[in-house]
Write a protein that holds these residues in place. Structure first.
Motif, PDB file in Angstrom:
ATOM      1  N   LEU A 141      -9.228   4.240   0.806  1.00 11.92           N
ATOM      2  CA  LEU A 141      -9.251   2.828   0.406  1.00 11.92           C
ATOM      3  C   LEU A 141     -10.702   2.436   0.142  1.00 11.92           C
ATOM      4  O   LEU A 141     -11.512   2.374   1.080  1.00 11.92           O
ATOM      5  N   ASP A 156     -13.019   0.045   2.285  1.00 11.57           N
ATOM      6  CA  ASP A 156     -13.657   0.499   3.519  1.00 11.57           C
ATOM      7  C   ASP A 156     -14.777   1.454   3.146  1.00 11.57           C
ATOM      8  O   ASP A 156     -14.530   2.562   2.683  1.00 11.57           O
ATOM      9  N   TYR A 162      -7.184   8.626   5.125  1.00 11.76           N
ATOM     10  CA  TYR A 162      -6.004   9.295   5.657  1.00 11.76           C
ATOM     11  C   TYR A 162      -5.924  10.711   5.100  1.00 11.76           C
ATOM     12  O   TYR A 162      -6.296  10.939   3.944  1.00 11.76           O
ATOM     13  N   GLU A 217       1.861  -1.724  12.017  1.00  9.51           N
ATOM     14  CA  GLU A 217       1.079  -2.414  10.995  1.00  9.51           C
ATOM     15  C   GLU A 217       0.945  -3.891  11.350  1.00  9.51           C
ATOM     16  O   GLU A 217       1.937  -4.577  11.576  1.00  9.51           O
ATOM     17  N   LYS A 218      -0.286  -4.366  11.414  1.00 11.54           N
ATOM     18  CA  LYS A 218      -0.589  -5.780  11.680  1.00 11.54           C
ATOM     19  C   LYS A 218       0.259  -6.372  12.806  1.00 11.54           C
ATOM     20  O   LYS A 218       1.110  -7.231  12.584  1.00 11.54           O
ATOM     21  N   THR A 241       1.463   2.560   6.761  1.00  6.18           N
ATOM     22  CA  THR A 241       1.512   2.766   8.222  1.00  6.18           C
ATOM     23  C   THR A 241       2.935   3.066   8.688  1.00  6.18           C
ATOM     24  O   THR A 241       3.154   3.968   9.504  1.00  6.18           O
ATOM     25  N   ARG A 266     -18.716   1.660   9.633  1.00  7.82           N
ATOM     26  CA  ARG A 266     -17.760   1.196   8.630  1.00  7.82           C
ATOM     27  C   ARG A 266     -18.037  -0.261   8.250  1.00  7.82           C
ATOM     28  O   ARG A 266     -18.343  -1.094   9.107  1.00  7.82           O
ATOM     29  N   VAL A 304      -6.498   1.553  12.479  1.00  6.37           N
ATOM     30  CA  VAL A 304      -6.544   2.481  11.345  1.00  6.37           C
ATOM     31  C   VAL A 304      -7.557   1.957  10.328  1.00  6.37           C
ATOM     32  O   VAL A 304      -7.529   0.790   9.952  1.00  6.37           O
ATOM     33  N   ILE A 305      -8.458   2.836   9.903  1.00  7.87           N
ATOM     34  CA  ILE A 305      -9.431   2.512   8.853  1.00  7.87           C
ATOM     35  C   ILE A 305      -9.032   3.302   7.606  1.00  7.87           C
ATOM     36  O   ILE A 305      -8.341   4.321   7.708  1.00  7.87           O
ATOM     37  N   GLY A 306      -9.453   2.848   6.427  1.00  4.35           N
ATOM     38  CA  GLY A 306      -8.897   3.356   5.172  1.00  4.35           C
ATOM     39  C   GLY A 306      -9.204   4.787   4.728  1.00  4.35           C
ATOM     40  O   GLY A 306      -9.602   5.008   3.574  1.00  4.35           O
ATOM     41  N   GLN A 325       4.873  -0.506   3.626  1.00  9.31           N
ATOM     42  CA  GLN A 325       3.610  -0.214   4.313  1.00  9.31           C
ATOM     43  C   GLN A 325       3.398   1.284   4.494  1.00  9.31           C
ATOM     44  O   GLN A 325       4.308   2.000   4.911  1.00  9.31           O
ATOM     45  N   LEU A 370       0.823  -1.210   0.000  1.00 10.63           N
ATOM     46  CA  LEU A 370       0.000   0.000   0.000  1.00 10.63           C
ATOM     47  C   LEU A 370       0.863   1.269   0.000  1.00 10.63           C
ATOM     48  O   LEU A 370       0.571   2.240  -0.704  1.00 10.63           O
ATOM     49  N   TYR A 425      -5.044  -5.036  11.180  1.00 13.58           N
ATOM     50  CA  TYR A 425      -5.041  -3.590  10.939  1.00 13.58           C
ATOM     51  C   TYR A 425      -3.705  -2.942  11.284  1.00 13.58           C
ATOM     52  O   TYR A 425      -2.862  -3.554  11.931  1.00 13.58           O
ATOM     53  N   GLY A 426      -3.607  -1.666  10.891  1.00 13.32           N
ATOM     54  CA  GLY A 426      -2.615  -0.793  11.493  1.00 13.32           C
ATOM     55  C   GLY A 426      -3.202  -0.372  12.838  1.00 13.32           C
ATOM     56  O   GLY A 426      -4.395  -0.113  12.930  1.00 13.32           O
TER      57      GLY A 426
HETATM   58  C1  G1P Z   1      -4.735  -1.613   5.069  1.00 16.72           C
HETATM   59  C2  G1P Z   1      -3.689  -0.909   5.928  1.00 16.72           C
HETATM   60  C3  G1P Z   1      -4.008  -1.083   7.408  1.00 16.72           C
HETATM   61  C4  G1P Z   1      -5.420  -0.600   7.684  1.00 16.72           C
HETATM   62  C5  G1P Z   1      -6.438  -1.297   6.754  1.00 16.72           C
HETATM   63  C6  G1P Z   1      -7.820  -0.671   6.907  1.00 16.72           C
HETATM   64  O1  G1P Z   1      -4.606  -3.008   5.300  1.00 16.72           O
HETATM   65  O2  G1P Z   1      -2.392  -1.438   5.635  1.00 16.72           O
HETATM   66  O3  G1P Z   1      -3.103  -0.345   8.185  1.00 16.72           O
HETATM   67  O4  G1P Z   1      -5.746  -0.842   9.040  1.00 16.72           O
HETATM   68  O5  G1P Z   1      -6.048  -1.169   5.379  1.00 16.72           O
HETATM   69  O6  G1P Z   1      -8.778  -1.327   6.142  1.00 16.72           O
HETATM   70  P1  G1P Z   1      -5.273  -4.130   4.313  1.00 16.72           P
HETATM   71  O7  G1P Z   1      -6.697  -4.245   4.746  1.00 16.72           O
HETATM   72  O8  G1P Z   1      -5.113  -3.635   2.920  1.00 16.72           O
HETATM   73  O9  G1P Z   1      -4.485  -5.376   4.600  1.00 16.72           O
END
Ligand code: G1P
Length: 297
Positions: free
Chosen positions: A132, A135, A209, A192-193, A233, A255, A205-207, A231, A112, A172-173
């Motif tokens: 993103l 979301d 920013y 991150e994760k 994040t 969400r 963190v939700i998508g 990443q 990402l 998530y982040g």
């Molecule tokens: C991405 C981001 C993550 C965030 C998430 C939200 O992860 O890397 O930090 O919390 O979106 O939906 P992914 O869902 O693409 O693995």
């Protein structure tokens, strides 16, 4: 001088493997909630937040996305001839002006952060949004508009944040909270994760920013993180280490994780129930299903 946010990046290069076989030929961002593609919700939300330039980071096999945002003169003509003005209005509401939308390709799936970095030349030296489309956030005031308002106050990086159950944090982040001020929290770290049991908080963190150009500078370093990917994040956390503020923003709204099948189905039902033309029929059907299910137990 206070800076306005006028550009948004939409990372849409992912393969969408969780929705195979559908995503064999349909980009997942074109999949519909009721009758509108996921990406349309993302665009509408960004526009409502004052975004003027829409930057899509795509990959091979995503050309249906470009077609979707193109005008459809033949279809328009047919609808006009048939006097279908309502449908014509719906169609028109999805048009993008020439020059308003840009597409660039992420040549390799490197994460990402890398996808966002691909748009660096189109961003330049201004704050920008990242949305993103997986979301989906249903809210009275769209989530990104809430965040743009918060940014006007703080002028620091802002990530949308939401409480998640402890056993879900690893998807998530996650924010390491410095001070919790209610709607806004300041942070002293982002992970991150995180490994199970190691999340610094339950605030994920939700998508959505709003980021400063410092984050792009950090992405220049191409540091590989979780899963060997670059990443977003991590780059935000590096900008924080470098002296910038990073805030988590508890948005108002519901969400839906449309990157998962369960979340996508929930969003479909919720969005259909919110529609005057569908509510009654769907409600009656859902009631029948629930009754039949209960009777069978
Ligand atoms: C991405 C981001 C993550 C965030 C998430 C939200 O992860 O890397 O930090 O919390 O979106 O939906 P992914 O869902 O693409 O693995």
């Amino acid at each position: 001088m206070r800076k306005k946010v006028s550009k948004a990046i939409f990372p849409v290069a992912g393969l969408g493997t969780r929705f195979l076989p559908a995503t064999k030929s349909v980009p997942k961002e074109i999949m519909t909630l009721v009758d509108r593609p996921l990406v349309q919700y993302a665009i509408d939300e960004a526009r409502a937040a004052g975004i003027k330039e829409f930057i899509f980071v795509t990959s091979r096999g995503k050309s249906a996305l470009e077609d979707y945002f193109d005008n459809a003169p033949q279809l328009e003509q047919q609808l006009r001839k048939a006097g279908k003005t309502e449908l014509l209005d719906i169609l028109k509401s999805t048009d993008m002006d020439s020059g308003e939308v840009a597409y660039l390709r992420q040549a390799k799936p490197m994460g990402l952060g890398h996808a966002v970095w691909c748009a660096r030349r189109l961003i330049g030296n201004e704050p920008f949004a990242v949305v993103l489309p997986d979301d989906i956030i249903a809210a009275e005031k769209p989530c990104l508009a809430q965040m743009v308002e918060a940014f006007e106050e703080t002028q620091g990086n802002i990530v949308a944040a939401m409480e998640v159950p402890e056993d879900k944090a690893q998807a998530y982040g996650v924010l390491d909270v410095k001070e919790d001020m209610g709607r806004i929290v300041s942070t002293k770290g982002l992970v991150e994760k995180p490994a199970p049991g190691e999340a610094p908080s339950n605030l994920a963190v939700i998508g959505r920013y709003i980021l400063t150009p410092k984050v792009l500078q950090q992405l220049n370093k191409k540091r590989a993180g979780t899963g060997g990917e670059i990443q977003l994040t991590d780059a935000i956390d590096d900008a924080r280490d470098d002296g910038e503020e990073v805030y988590g923003f508890r948005f108002e709204g519901q969400r839906y994780d449309c990157g998962s099948k369960a979340g996508y189905l929930q969003a479909t039902v919720a969005f259909a129930l919110a529609r005057d033309d569908l509510r009654a029929d769907l409600w009656a059907f859902l009631n029948e299903v629930v009754h039949a299910e209960k009777a069978a137990q």
